[in-house]
Write a protein that holds these residues in place. Structure first.
Motif, mmCIF file in Angstrom:
data_model
loop_
_atom_site.group_PDB
_atom_site.id
_atom_site.type_symbol
_atom_site.label_atom_id
_atom_site.label_comp_id
_atom_site.label_asym_id
_atom_site.label_seq_id
_atom_site.Cartn_x
_atom_site.Cartn_y
_atom_site.Cartn_z
ATOM 1 N N LEU A 87 0.798 -1.185 0.109
ATOM 2 C CA LEU A 87 -0.126 0.060 -0.272
ATOM 3 C C LEU A 87 0.929 1.314 0.111
ATOM 4 O O LEU A 87 0.632 2.308 -0.630
ATOM 5 N N TRP A 88 2.000 1.248 0.888
ATOM 6 C CA TRP A 88 2.776 2.369 0.816
ATOM 7 C C TRP A 88 3.562 2.528 -0.623
ATOM 8 O O TRP A 88 3.581 3.623 -1.082
ATOM 9 N N GLU A 89 3.811 1.531 -1.353
ATOM 10 C CA GLU A 89 4.458 1.662 -2.499
ATOM 11 C C GLU A 89 3.370 2.148 -3.521
ATOM 12 O O GLU A 89 3.699 2.911 -4.533
ATOM 13 N N LYS A 90 1.975 1.516 -3.481
ATOM 14 C CA LYS A 90 1.351 1.290 -4.882
ATOM 15 C C LYS A 90 0.305 2.784 -4.901
ATOM 16 O O LYS A 90 -0.261 3.096 -6.019
ATOM 17 N N ALA A 91 0.206 3.418 -3.493
ATOM 18 C CA ALA A 91 -0.869 4.382 -3.536
ATOM 19 C C ALA A 91 -0.054 5.716 -3.188
ATOM 20 O O ALA A 91 0.635 5.280 -2.153
ATOM 21 N N PRO A 92 -0.494 6.672 -3.609
ATOM 22 C CA PRO A 92 0.237 8.076 -2.946
ATOM 23 C C PRO A 92 -0.129 8.094 -1.328
ATOM 24 O O PRO A 92 -1.540 7.675 -1.036
ATOM 25 N N LEU A 93 0.708 8.599 -0.703
ATOM 26 C CA LEU A 93 0.571 8.539 0.756
ATOM 27 C C LEU A 93 -0.567 9.430 1.187
ATOM 28 O O LEU A 93 -1.256 9.090 2.450
ATOM 29 N N ASP A 94 -0.861 10.217 0.381
ATOM 30 C CA ASP A 94 -1.944 11.229 0.770
ATOM 31 C C ASP A 94 -3.135 11.332 0.023
ATOM 32 O O ASP A 94 -3.934 12.097 -0.235
ATOM 33 N N CYS A 95 -3.245 10.131 -0.907
ATOM 34 C CA CYS A 95 -4.521 10.007 -1.693
ATOM 35 C C CYS A 95 -5.761 10.187 -1.114
ATOM 36 O O CYS A 95 -5.863 9.718 -0.028
ATOM 37 N N HIS A 96 -6.929 10.475 -1.938
ATOM 38 C CA HIS A 96 -8.101 10.449 -1.306
ATOM 39 C C HIS A 96 -8.696 8.957 -1.360
ATOM 40 O O HIS A 96 -8.391 8.345 -2.482
ATOM 41 N N PRO A 97 -9.316 8.361 -0.254
ATOM 42 C CA PRO A 97 -9.769 6.973 -0.339
ATOM 43 C C PRO A 97 -10.503 6.874 -1.535
ATOM 44 O O PRO A 97 -10.507 5.806 -2.129
ATOM 45 N N PHE A 98 -11.555 8.008 -1.888
ATOM 46 C CA PHE A 98 -12.338 7.626 -2.954
ATOM 47 C C PHE A 98 -11.715 8.301 -4.233
ATOM 48 O O PHE A 98 -12.209 9.180 -4.831
ATOM 49 N N SER A 99 -10.540 7.784 -4.586
ATOM 50 C CA SER A 99 -9.929 8.198 -5.935
ATOM 51 C C SER A 99 -9.264 6.987 -6.430
ATOM 52 O O SER A 99 -9.109 5.981 -5.952
ATOM 53 N N PRO A 100 -9.054 7.016 -8.020
ATOM 54 C CA PRO A 100 -8.564 6.008 -8.642
ATOM 55 C C PRO A 100 -6.991 5.714 -8.165
ATOM 56 O O PRO A 100 -6.763 4.531 -8.262
ATOM 57 N N GLU A 101 -6.489 6.725 -7.490
ATOM 58 C CA GLU A 101 -5.133 6.516 -6.955
ATOM 59 C C GLU A 101 -4.901 5.494 -5.938
ATOM 60 O O GLU A 101 -4.076 4.768 -5.586
ATOM 61 N N ASN A 102 -6.202 5.356 -4.933
ATOM 62 C CA ASN A 102 -6.034 4.637 -4.113
ATOM 63 C C ASN A 102 -6.118 3.115 -4.564
ATOM 64 O O ASN A 102 -6.723 2.829 -5.588
ATOM 65 N N VAL A 103 -5.375 2.191 -3.750
ATOM 66 C CA VAL A 103 -5.610 0.859 -4.121
ATOM 67 C C VAL A 103 -6.229 -0.148 -2.846
ATOM 68 O O VAL A 103 -6.156 0.429 -1.750
ATOM 69 N N ILE A 104 -6.628 -1.248 -3.480
ATOM 70 C CA ILE A 104 -7.341 -2.116 -2.147
ATOM 71 C C ILE A 104 -6.612 -3.357 -2.503
ATOM 72 O O ILE A 104 -6.564 -3.900 -3.659
ATOM 73 N N ILE A 105 -6.094 -3.736 -1.464
ATOM 74 C CA ILE A 105 -5.486 -5.011 -1.521
ATOM 75 C C ILE A 105 -5.891 -6.366 -0.872
ATOM 76 O O ILE A 105 -6.373 -6.034 0.462
ATOM 77 N N PHE A 106 -6.132 -7.331 -1.270
ATOM 78 C CA PHE A 106 -6.557 -8.690 -0.798
ATOM 79 C C PHE A 106 -5.287 -9.479 -0.654
ATOM 80 O O PHE A 106 -4.915 -10.196 -1.526
ATOM 81 N N GLY A 107 -4.864 -9.781 0.627
ATOM 82 C CA GLY A 107 -3.622 -10.583 0.815
ATOM 83 C C GLY A 107 -3.678 -11.697 1.801
ATOM 84 O O GLY A 107 -4.441 -11.597 2.887
ATOM 85 N N ALA A 108 -3.443 -12.759 1.278
ATOM 86 C CA ALA A 108 -3.472 -14.074 2.185
ATOM 87 C C ALA A 108 -2.497 -14.029 3.226
ATOM 88 O O ALA A 108 -1.393 -13.857 2.697
#
Lengths: 159, 645
Positions: free
Chosen positions: B43-64
């Protein structure tokens, strides 16, 4: 040859007790892995739990013979409130579905009762089932022919 | 060769349709394990640290979790991680079941979703084949229908699916993600899927998952499974027991207002037990686990549903009803996809606003007179964001701000802007004060648990307890327990060490995928000796045996010290990320009325001391030394840019 009495045991399945955890599949696939236990892969298990949460179907089925063609007749099995997909109770590795075929080789998977010698404690799937959905129980006594030289103790299992 | 994990990360950009698969850095496994730990690093790498949660820049990760899919018993958890709108912080929420194992059998440790689709889609992961498929026909549909249609159209009854319902689509701040009867409820991660127009992820995997020392691992797990099954302290015993005096007598009813001591009687228990038995279809468990924690219920005229733990009480307690009300309401909760902790609190809050004249008939046209009718009315409004529901859909804290007119004074049961379990108690409890105030999960059940909730009054029994207590990291904790006589009386430095221990164990669980019901959460009622040494008193998994399991599964050398440090690293990273997004000391407090008797001086001391203990400054921000100690060097420039050091 001589006749001896042999206790035939069978795996009994109690679907109402199945929790769908799939531990039977984990142990079956690992036991049959080469080398033994080297991987887990439920898709290579010779027992599969057919799960349909929305209809509360949790049914462990042990693979049977290979069939080279699909059934011609369509049917559904209704038990109580539950309506089962037509193939659910079928044990065949058949062209209608992917279950009971090795996903890597495409070869059908046939339950060997864990082969010879049987794992200590019985078939692995039964040992793995903590829910009590699988049991390995004496079914009946049969008279079988065995070579004279074979010791009786080796073929007669305790009831 | 990677063991215990696949070593592959799947990344999908919904804006462009691009699909990437790449090998993860093996050193990240060593540093962050998997599940939550590696999710945070990605998440640190893939999304801007200050991105808006509802923005395309945010990522959602499903990690086993790291051990998911291996023979390790009860390693089932998939952790979902993203930035969420309720408080702009990192949320993580977990699902059990089969999703994580299936993902690993498909050849991936995690899936990262970024961007935003122009039209509703779902993701189909079929081993090597990845498809972004249209979900236009599923948008607006309930979760159960979504499961059914996806399996049918893929002709894949074995697809494991995680999906959102209308609540997620409408970006309700407490929308859940549902997988079979398992829910990632807390944090509102369903809203992030909704914002990305991602209705569901379906996965099917048929590949081998190898471990480093499989024979030894199987042999050990075979024995542990038997003991886990037998140990009555493990799993969710609320699933088997009809005695639920604990919640009904001790937790608060309504909008976290009223305690009803003595509510629970043999008659109530008999009535509740009858309701359960009449409607229970079966109990189900998670992948490769002997425990049976989910109850499956079919209530007349309602869809089938499953639940576990306290979720069976939250609705009827918020509405002053009985179990039958939860049974008729929970099917909706599952199908529409909302968190069963937040939603009843939000509804009860709105009812209280109405009763106080803050919300009126204008806000609530046609508002029913009876409480059941009101619950249905508000539920529909919130999930669909209709009228007042549009405001309530952002939770009690935001709703109070927007409604005003004194609503802020009624709003009282949130931490970091997120609704809490309704608990109102007497005297301040130092350990719990630290947990409630500082935890990054905004949820007590996933931070408490290693330390018993109460002392044992009888010194002899206390001694016997400690003798069979395997879980504590060292002998000091046992000594402290022996000396602990009154719940609220414990030296500050001990409270800090105990709070920290429990927290570390949860971070280990969340990163290995071990279930808290076998591990960190199951120490608090522990103390009953297990059948033999392997499990012993309390939880099956603890700091002493988890490193060995990690080593057998992955081949990575792990010991207690290293695992302890790893937990600290993961915990420090999420703190640093939240600091960057604005988290400060002033946010770290329980609800004002959580305890009737507070102690500001002690509370200040506790927080000061705990921050020091953690290596954080007085604002609750990790110091440079702490970041360097944990190898979180990459955080330092970002802290410097924001004057956080």
């Amino acid at each position: 040859m001589k006749k001896v009495k042999k206790v035939i045991k069978a795996i009994k399945i109690y679907p109402e007790k199945c929790t769908g955890c799939g531990t039977c599949e984990v142990y079956c696939s690992a036991y049959h892995a080469e080398p033994r236990y080297s991987y887990v892969n439920p898709a290579k298990s010779r027992i599969r739990v057919f799960v349909d949460e929305l209809n509360d179907v949790y049914l462990p089925i042990i693979s049977g013979r290979y069939a080279d063609a699909e059934c011609r007749v369509r049917y559904r099995i209704v038990v109580g409130d539950r309506d089962y997909e037509e193939c659910t109770f079928c044990r065949a590795a058949c062209p209608s579905r992917k279950d009971f075929f090795d996903p890597d080789t495409g070869l059908p998977l046939l339950c060997d009762g864990c082969g010879e010698p049987m794992p200590q404690g019985g078939p692995m799937c039964v040992q793995a089932c903590d829910a009590g959905a699988l049991e390995y129980l004496p079914e009946r006594i049969e008279e079988v022919l065995v070579p004279e030289e074979e010791e009786e103790e080796e073929v007669v299992e305790e009831l | 060769m990677r063991y215990g994990e696949t070593g592959i990360t799947l990344e999908v950009d919904l804006s462009t349709g691009e699909v990437k698969k790449y090998e993860s850095d093996p050193s990240w496994t060593e540093l962050y394990l998997g599940g939550l730990g590696t999710n945070l690093r990605y998440l640190w790498e893939k999304a801007p640290l200050d991105c808006h949660p509802f923005s395309p820049e945010n990522v959602i990760i499903f990690g086993a979790g790291l051990l998911v899919g291996t023979p390790v018993v009860g390693a089932t958890r998939t952790v979902v991680t993203s930035y969420v709108p309720a408080n702009n912080l990192v949320a993580f929420s977990m699902i059990g079941g089969h999703f994580g194992a299936e993902l690993k059998f498909a050849g991936y440790d995690r899936v990262i979703v970024k961007g935003r689709a122009s039209e509703p889609v779902y993701l189909w992961i079929d081993n090597d084949k990845i498809e972004i498929r249209s979900a236009k026909h599923l948008w607006g549909k309930g979760i159960l229908e979504t499961f059914r249609v996806i399996r049918e159209e893929l002709k894949e009854p074995r697809a494991q699916i995680a999906a959102i319902g209308p609540a997620g689509e409408n970006r309700v701040y407490f929308a859940a993600i549902q997988h079979a009867w398992h829910t990632a409820g807390r944090g509102g991660l369903g809203a992030i899927m909704g914002d990305k127009k991602l209705k569901a992820i379906a996965v099917r995997g048929t590949k081998d998952l190898r471990t480093a020392k499989p024979q030894e691992l199987f042999e050990l797990c075979f024995r542990m499974r038997e003991e886990i099954r037998k140990n009555p302290n493990l799993g969710d015993w609320m699933a088997y027991s009809d005695n639920d005096a604990f919640h009904h007598d001790n937790f608060a009813w309504g909008y976290a207002r009223v305690r009803r001591k003595g509510y629970w009687t043999p008659e109530v228990e008999e009535r509740f037990a009858r309701i359960r038995k009449e409607h229970q279809l079966r109990v189900v468990g998670c992948f490769n686990c002997p425990k049976e924690c989910e109850i499956v219920i079919k209530y007349p005229g309602k869809p089938i549903f499953g639940y576990k733990c306290f979720a069976k009480d939250t609705f009827h307690m918020a509405a002053f009803q009985e179990l039958d009300f939860s049974y008729e309401f929970l099917p909706l909760v599952v199908d529409y996809g909302v968190d069963a902790y937040s939603m009843p609190q939000v509804i009860a809050f709105a009812i209280e606003l109405y009763e106080n004249g803050i919300l009126t008939d204008q806000d609530l046209p046609g508002f029913p007179k009876d409480v059941k009718g009101r619950f249905y009315y508000l539920f529909e409004k919130i999930v669909k964001r209709e009228g007042i529901g549009d405001i309530l859909a952002e939770g009690t804290w935001w709703a109070a701000q927007k409604i005003g007119r004194g609503a802020e004074k009624i709003e009282h049961n949130s931490i970091k802007k997120v609704e809490q379990i309704p608990i109102k108690l007497g005297k301040l409890n130092p350990i719990y004060f630290l947990w409630w105030s500082t935890n990054e999960k905004w949820n007590i059940t996933q931070i408490e648990g290693t330390w018993p909730q109460d002392p044992i009054p009888d010194p002899e029994k206390r001694k016997a307890f400690v003798e069979s207590w395997i879980a504590p990291p060292n002998e000091e904790f046992k000594k402290w327990f022996l000396e602990w006589e009154k719940r609220e009386v414990i030296p500050v430095e001990r409270a800090c060490a105990i709070a920290d221990w429990s927290e570390r164990m949860h971070y280990i669980d969340n990163s290995t995928g071990l279930c808290g019901f076998l591990s960190a959460f199951r120490g608090q009622f522990g103390g009953v000796p297990g059948p033999d040494q392997l499990v012993g008193a309390g939880p099956a998994y603890h700091i002493h045996n988890i490193p060995y399991l990690i080593s057998l599964a992955t081949g990575i050398e792990y010991d207690e010290e290293k695992l302890w440090e790893t937990a600290g690293r993961i915990r420090t990273l999420i703190r640093a990320m939240n600091n960057i997004r604005g988290l400060r000391r002033e946010d770290e407090k329980p609800p004002e009325d959580h305890w009737a008797i507070r102690d500001p001086e002690l509370e200040k001391k506790l927080l000061d001391e705990y921050y020091r203990f953690k290596g954080w400054n007085e604002e609750g921000i990790p110091t440079k030394e702490t970041l360097l100690k944990y190898g979180l060097d990459f955080v330092i420039p970002e802290f410097e840019r924001r004057n956080l050091l």
